[in-house]
Design a protein around this motif. Sequence first.
Motif, PDB file in Angstrom:
ATOM      1  N   HIS A 120       3.839  69.401  38.790  1.00 50.53           N
ATOM      2  CA  HIS A 120       3.150  69.983  40.051  1.00 50.53           C
ATOM      3  C   HIS A 120       2.539  68.114  40.599  1.00 50.53           C
ATOM      4  CE1 HIS A 120       2.231  74.076  38.479  1.00 50.53           C
ATOM      5  NE2 HIS A 120       2.475  73.378  37.491  1.00 50.53           N
ATOM      6  N   VAL A 121       2.178  68.879  41.812  1.00 50.25           N
ATOM      7  CA  VAL A 121       1.688  67.456  42.848  1.00 50.25           C
ATOM      8  C   VAL A 121       0.517  67.963  42.463  1.00 50.25           C
ATOM      9  CG1 VAL A 121       1.605  65.658  44.456  1.00 50.25           C
ATOM     10  CG2 VAL A 121       3.809  66.500  43.687  1.00 50.25           C
ATOM     11  N   PHE A 122      -1.061  66.802  41.942  1.00 46.33           N
ATOM     12  CA  PHE A 122      -1.517  67.281  42.300  1.00 46.33           C
ATOM     13  C   PHE A 122      -2.479  65.939  42.970  1.00 46.33           C
ATOM     14  CE2 PHE A 122      -0.795  68.725  38.215  1.00 46.33           C
ATOM     15  CZ  PHE A 122      -1.219  70.071  38.705  1.00 46.33           C
ATOM     16  N   ALA A 123      -3.757  65.947  44.493  1.00 44.40           N
ATOM     17  CA  ALA A 123      -4.362  64.637  44.729  1.00 44.40           C
ATOM     18  C   ALA A 123      -5.433  64.440  44.919  1.00 44.40           C
ATOM     19  CB  ALA A 123      -3.925  64.634  46.732  1.00 44.40           C
TER      20      ALA A 123
ATOM     21  N   ARG B 200      -3.324  64.156  28.798  1.00 38.93           N
ATOM     22  CA  ARG B 200      -2.278  64.708  28.481  1.00 38.93           C
ATOM     23  C   ARG B 200      -1.141  63.914  29.206  1.00 38.93           C
ATOM     24  NH1 ARG B 200      -3.463  69.023  33.407  1.00 38.93           N
ATOM     25  NH2 ARG B 200      -0.910  69.332  32.782  1.00 38.93           N
ATOM     26  N   GLN B 201      -0.247  64.329  28.257  1.00 40.07           N
ATOM     27  CA  GLN B 201       0.980  63.041  28.635  1.00 40.07           C
ATOM     28  C   GLN B 201       2.552  64.156  29.466  1.00 40.07           C
ATOM     29  OE1 GLN B 201       1.501  60.334  26.706  1.00 40.07           O
ATOM     30  NE2 GLN B 201      -0.798  60.377  26.778  1.00 40.07           N
ATOM     31  N   ASP B 202       1.493  64.755  30.169  1.00 34.14           N
ATOM     32  CA  ASP B 202       2.782  65.626  30.648  1.00 34.14           C
ATOM     33  C   ASP B 202       2.130  65.385  31.878  1.00 34.14           C
ATOM     34  OD1 ASP B 202       0.199  67.596  30.703  1.00 34.14           O
ATOM     35  OD2 ASP B 202       0.915  68.814  30.756  1.00 34.14           O
ATOM     36  N   LEU B 203       1.387  64.472  32.498  1.00 36.19           N
ATOM     37  CA  LEU B 203       0.989  63.947  34.263  1.00 36.19           C
ATOM     38  C   LEU B 203       1.344  62.392  33.617  1.00 36.19           C
ATOM     39  CD1 LEU B 203      -2.133  65.714  34.389  1.00 36.19           C
ATOM     40  CD2 LEU B 203       0.100  66.306  35.203  1.00 36.19           C
ATOM     41  N   ALA B 204       1.667  61.751  35.315  1.00 34.11           N
ATOM     42  CA  ALA B 204       1.354  60.421  35.634  1.00 34.11           C
ATOM     43  C   ALA B 204       0.791  60.173  36.434  1.00 34.11           C
ATOM     44  CB  ALA B 204       3.229  60.176  35.419  1.00 34.11           C
ATOM     45  N   ILE B 205       0.223  59.028  36.350  1.00 36.50           N
ATOM     46  CA  ILE B 205      -0.787  58.998  37.721  1.00 36.50           C
ATOM     47  C   ILE B 205      -0.361  57.165  38.790  1.00 36.50           C
ATOM     48  CG2 ILE B 205      -2.192  57.913  36.341  1.00 36.50           C
ATOM     49  CD1 ILE B 205      -4.555  58.511  37.729  1.00 36.50           C
ATOM     50  N   THR B 206      -0.466  57.329  39.450  1.00 40.04           N
ATOM     51  CA  THR B 206      -0.582  56.311  40.365  1.00 40.04           C
ATOM     52  C   THR B 206      -1.619  55.802  41.241  1.00 40.04           C
ATOM     53  OG1 THR B 206       0.861  54.549  41.728  1.00 40.04           O
ATOM     54  CG2 THR B 206       1.857  57.226  42.271  1.00 40.04           C
ATOM     55  N   GLY B 207      -2.118  55.209  41.534  1.00 39.82           N
ATOM     56  CA  GLY B 207      -2.789  55.092  42.143  1.00 39.82           C
ATOM     57  C   GLY B 207      -4.547  53.663  42.478  1.00 39.82           C
ATOM     58  N   ALA B 208      -4.645  53.397  43.007  1.00 40.66           N
ATOM     59  CA  ALA B 208      -5.704  51.752  42.582  1.00 40.66           C
ATOM     60  C   ALA B 208      -6.654  52.174  43.140  1.00 40.66           C
ATOM     61  CB  ALA B 208      -5.181  50.474  44.151  1.00 40.66           C
ATOM     62  N   ILE B 209      -7.457  51.285  42.659  1.00 35.93           N
ATOM     63  CA  ILE B 209      -9.225  51.985  42.149  1.00 35.93           C
ATOM     64  C   ILE B 209      -9.671  50.317  42.940  1.00 35.93           C
ATOM     65  CG2 ILE B 209      -9.064  53.476  40.501  1.00 35.93           C
ATOM     66  CD1 ILE B 209      -9.979  51.446  38.818  1.00 35.93           C
ATOM     67  N   ASP B 210     -11.432  51.163  43.491  1.00 37.54           N
ATOM     68  CA  ASP B 210     -12.694  50.532  43.496  1.00 37.54           C
ATOM     69  C   ASP B 210     -13.071  50.370  42.550  1.00 37.54           C
ATOM     70  OD1 ASP B 210     -14.064  52.277  44.440  1.00 37.54           O
ATOM     71  OD2 ASP B 210     -14.373  51.687  46.380  1.00 37.54           O
TER      72      ASP B 210
ATOM     73  N   ALA C  24      14.032  65.552  30.017  1.00 37.77           N
ATOM     74  CA  ALA C  24      13.091  66.451  29.073  1.00 37.77           C
ATOM     75  C   ALA C  24      13.040  67.197  28.657  1.00 37.77           C
ATOM     76  CB  ALA C  24      11.627  65.744  28.573  1.00 37.77           C
ATOM     77  N   GLY C  25      13.272  68.148  29.899  1.00 35.86           N
ATOM     78  CA  GLY C  25      12.917  69.774  29.412  1.00 35.86           C
ATOM     79  C   GLY C  25      10.934  69.937  30.769  1.00 35.86           C
ATOM     80  N   LEU C  26      11.816  70.936  31.621  1.00 34.30           N
ATOM     81  CA  LEU C  26      10.110  71.041  32.036  1.00 34.30           C
ATOM     82  C   LEU C  26       9.707  72.164  31.330  1.00 34.30           C
ATOM     83  CD1 LEU C  26      11.676  71.582  36.038  1.00 34.30           C
ATOM     84  CD2 LEU C  26      10.364  69.593  35.161  1.00 34.30           C
ATOM     85  N   THR C  27       8.447  72.414  32.024  1.00 38.26           N
ATOM     86  CA  THR C  27       7.516  73.169  30.946  1.00 38.26           C
ATOM     87  C   THR C  27       7.052  73.783  31.548  1.00 38.26           C
ATOM     88  OG1 THR C  27       5.812  71.255  30.906  1.00 38.26           O
ATOM     89  CG2 THR C  27       7.406  71.294  28.974  1.00 38.26           C
ATOM     90  N   GLY C  28       6.597  73.606  32.809  1.00 41.92           N
ATOM     91  CA  GLY C  28       5.484  74.103  34.251  1.00 41.92           C
ATOM     92  C   GLY C  28       4.944  73.378  33.880  1.00 41.92           C
ATOM     93  N   THR C  29       4.484  72.500  33.036  1.00 42.25           N
ATOM     94  CA  THR C  29       2.406  71.518  32.925  1.00 42.25           C
ATOM     95  C   THR C  29       2.823  70.415  34.058  1.00 42.25           C
ATOM     96  OG1 THR C  29       3.201  71.282  31.077  1.00 42.25           O
ATOM     97  CG2 THR C  29       2.362  73.308  31.185  1.00 42.25           C
ATOM     98  N   GLN C  30       3.576  69.921  33.245  1.00 41.90           N
ATOM     99  CA  GLN C  30       4.548  69.335  33.929  1.00 41.90           C
ATOM    100  C   GLN C  30       3.937  68.215  35.309  1.00 41.90           C
ATOM    101  OE1 GLN C  30       7.741  68.990  32.793  1.00 41.90           O
ATOM    102  NE2 GLN C  30       7.252  68.346  31.167  1.00 41.90           N
ATOM    103  N   GLY C  31       3.370  66.995  36.195  1.00 39.50           N
ATOM    104  CA  GLY C  31       3.605  66.526  37.851  1.00 39.50           C
ATOM    105  C   GLY C  31       3.226  65.230  37.286  1.00 39.50           C
TER     106      GLY C  31
ATOM    107  N   ASN D  26       6.511  58.845  47.239  1.00 37.03           N
ATOM    108  CA  ASN D  26       7.719  59.808  47.178  1.00 37.03           C
ATOM    109  C   ASN D  26       8.706  59.270  45.987  1.00 37.03           C
ATOM    110  OD1 ASN D  26       7.819  61.424  49.451  1.00 37.03           O
ATOM    111  ND2 ASN D  26       8.117  59.063  50.267  1.00 37.03           N
ATOM    112  N   GLU D  27       9.147  57.838  45.515  1.00 39.20           N
ATOM    113  CA  GLU D  27      10.144  57.167  44.502  1.00 39.20           C
ATOM    114  C   GLU D  27       8.845  57.605  43.114  1.00 39.20           C
ATOM    115  OE1 GLU D  27       9.154  55.708  47.377  1.00 39.20           O
ATOM    116  OE2 GLU D  27      11.058  55.686  48.526  1.00 39.20           O
ATOM    117  N   LYS D  28       7.821  57.822  43.184  1.00 38.16           N
ATOM    118  CA  LYS D  28       7.317  57.296  41.918  1.00 38.16           C
ATOM    119  C   LYS D  28       7.301  58.799  41.776  1.00 38.16           C
ATOM    120  CE  LYS D  28       4.485  53.461  42.784  1.00 38.16           C
ATOM    121  NZ  LYS D  28       3.233  52.800  42.460  1.00 38.16           N
ATOM    122  N   ILE D  29       7.159  59.723  42.124  1.00 37.89           N
ATOM    123  CA  ILE D  29       6.545  60.735  41.977  1.00 37.89           C
ATOM    124  C   ILE D  29       8.358  61.708  41.457  1.00 37.89           C
ATOM    125  CG2 ILE D  29       6.748  63.405  42.945  1.00 37.89           C
ATOM    126  CD1 ILE D  29       4.631  61.605  44.777  1.00 37.89           C
ATOM    127  N   GLU D  30       9.261  61.248  42.398  1.00 36.88           N
ATOM    128  CA  GLU D  30      10.718  61.909  42.077  1.00 36.88           C
ATOM    129  C   GLU D  30      10.922  61.234  40.620  1.00 36.88           C
ATOM    130  OE1 GLU D  30      11.791  61.546  46.180  1.00 36.88           O
ATOM    131  OE2 GLU D  30      12.725  60.819  45.609  1.00 36.88           O
TER     132      GLU D  30
END
Length: 823
Positions: free
Chosen positions: A740-743, A671-681, A706-713, A693-697
Amino acid sequence: MEMSQPVRLTPSQLRWRCNPDVFEFETTAALEIQDSIVGQETAREALMFGIQCLAEGQNVYVRGSRGTGRITTVRQMLRELQPTTSSKRDRCFVNNFACPDRPRLLTLPAGQATQFKRRMLEFAEFVQDGLRKALDGEPHVGRREAARSRLQQEMQGISAPLEKELAENNLALVTLNQGPVNTTVIVPTVDGEPVPPEQLVALIKEGKVPEQALEEFQTKIPVFQKELDRVSREMNGFVRRAKQEMEQLRQAAAREVLGPLEQHLRSDYPYPEVQAFLQEVLKDVVENQLDQSENEIDYVALYGVNIILQNDVGPLAPIVEEVVPSMMNLLGTVDVSFGPQSMPMSDYRGIRGGAILSADSGYLLLEVEDLLSEPGAYRALMRTLRTRKLEIVPPEAGWMRPYVVVQPEPIPIKLRVILIGDVQTFYRLDAFDPDFRELFKVLADFEDQIGREQESFQQYAIVVARLVKEENLLPFHRSGVARLIEHGARIVARDGKLTAKFGRIADIAREAAFLAQQADKAAVDAEDVRVAILRTKARANLPSRRFQEFVDQGTIVIRTAGVEVGQINGLAVMRSGPLTYGFPARITATIGPGSAGLIDIEGSSRMSGTIHTKGFHILGGLLRHLLHTNHPLSFSASVAFEQSYGGIDGDSASGAEMICLLSALTDIPIRQDLAITGAIDQHGRIQAIGGVNEKIEGFYDTCRAAGLTGTQGVVIPQANAGDLMLREDVVEACEAGQFHVFAVDSIYAAIELFTGKPTQLAGPSGYDEDSVLGIAVRRAREFWEKTLAAPVRLTQSQTVPAPQTPPPTDPLPPPEKFNNKNT
């Protein structure tokens, strides 16, 4: 690893709110201002020990970030504790008659230096104006005349026998003046009057004197000349003794005149150093100054006192805060004056004390950054603390230095230094300066965070109330204080914490007060604070605006809808002073058969930092952990941050890189309507990152443009869920279902969210064939088999050489593009 599902965070989890009802006041005008600092108990305890402990080497280093109240707390504790001392002293420099270029140090009890200086001034003025008058009066004049008459009689008694015998033989003694020397000779007499031998010859020729007179003179001269030589030697000895006697008489008279003055000084200042100085003064007056004319010597300067430290008689220890800690301001200096023919010169009167001397028996506060910025100042301070002696050095005055030779006597010193600095400087000094470890044994650590609790809320209110009073601002309504507290939570971005950097809170409060005053309000409310925060950020968001312009124009490619294979939206941040801005970064991956393994294009281009490189290497370990293959992994894959024209660093994109790599390996679109941040082990755990906070914003702003679609997060680590303090507009969009914000806490949950396919295990034997990881295992085997079929050709065609030098951590981007620095 146990599977988990993504969690969509509720609007209440996206921003913590401070209820204004926690405050009992309506505005800060009703608050009683206090000096207490909350949340720094450990630092306060260390400071209390450093201030009250008198042991050697217990100087204090106050470590912490700017704006955390370090200097305010130190000042406050010194006011509260009011440390006392019994060792305060006054310090003076006076003339050293034996060695004028080494002035003598005098130490007096506190408060006595001024009186001693006045007394020495009176003494010098008496020597200048009254001593000679006293010596020229009675009884001293009579004593000198009597001695002079007696000595003349004694001198006549020495020469009288010879003169009588010479008279009986028609001879006489005559003193001849031959330049600077007086010579006594024997000459003949004619009719009782002495005549020179040449005149005697002339008288004989004229017939006025018989010729035998000359013969008699020439016969008698050798006999009487020996006696004359003896008498002359005796007379010379007597004259020397007579001069000494007269000089001793004058000196005794001077001592008699000056004695009472000196005795009063000795009795009033019974200190060894002062006693020795007074003895030297009296000796110099009676031995060197009695023959000088009145206007030839400045006795006030010769016998004066230069006070370089004057303390009050109270018990409180001195507290000195030096804001410009140069060598001169710390140690003191020797002022230069110009004498005859404009020649530079100096003496004890030019000596000036510095901050170290002023803080003797007390406390000296210094900013370590300012101290290190002044050439030589830090080493001079360490040397003084180590030797416990202060050496006031003359200025390095270039061409004047050879003439300024005064070197004051070292001053015994005892003080407590409180250095105020940051963490990095502390570790540098501790690592490279052995003196620092020995001399600064007390560490007062200031937290830049405090607990998010009622006591801290009250402290915020008191800080604002104090600022209002000190700077004459409008009072703050409790809603305004609550909004400032929320901003404090936003700055620290940690669950259950508030920032202790009150300097940043004060800046927002000042601007909010300005806005309220412009609107003719009686108090500053939450809306004023909100607008002030937005204005502060807007003034520094030019890079963020320009990035969005490039995205809108298509110069920077960011997709916010649809799906794509081997492409994902990562998140990065850029900084502008204390402010941080987030933005999306397009990450792509390609893969094929071969033996080159994982290739980090940023690393190969020497554009990544060490942390990013480490995070990329973890991908290989995680890939082996996820695929569970029974053969070696044989492929050539590359991962890149597209349109990155500056350096990148940090490992917060490693989760995105892993999903992007799996997409390329399996040909499954993500999906291109999502972005992710996070380190992994290496076991697939998604770990916390900074700037959440700044990354989400940042991604929200791009999606909104670009226009909110309701699926982005945005997908964030579960560990960062409690850190969220998003903007109001982002929270409102999430509440309306537009964003949306997913954890997530594992890579498995993130993969499912991006691909829409399961990643769960089918059983002990392995993955389900239709799952993402099952497909990945099958494709990995296909690549291995292709690599075995033509290993040399694949290796030669797909291997990228590794960089030979480590990458720069922060290269400058070209002006027309952005620095996609990933943290």
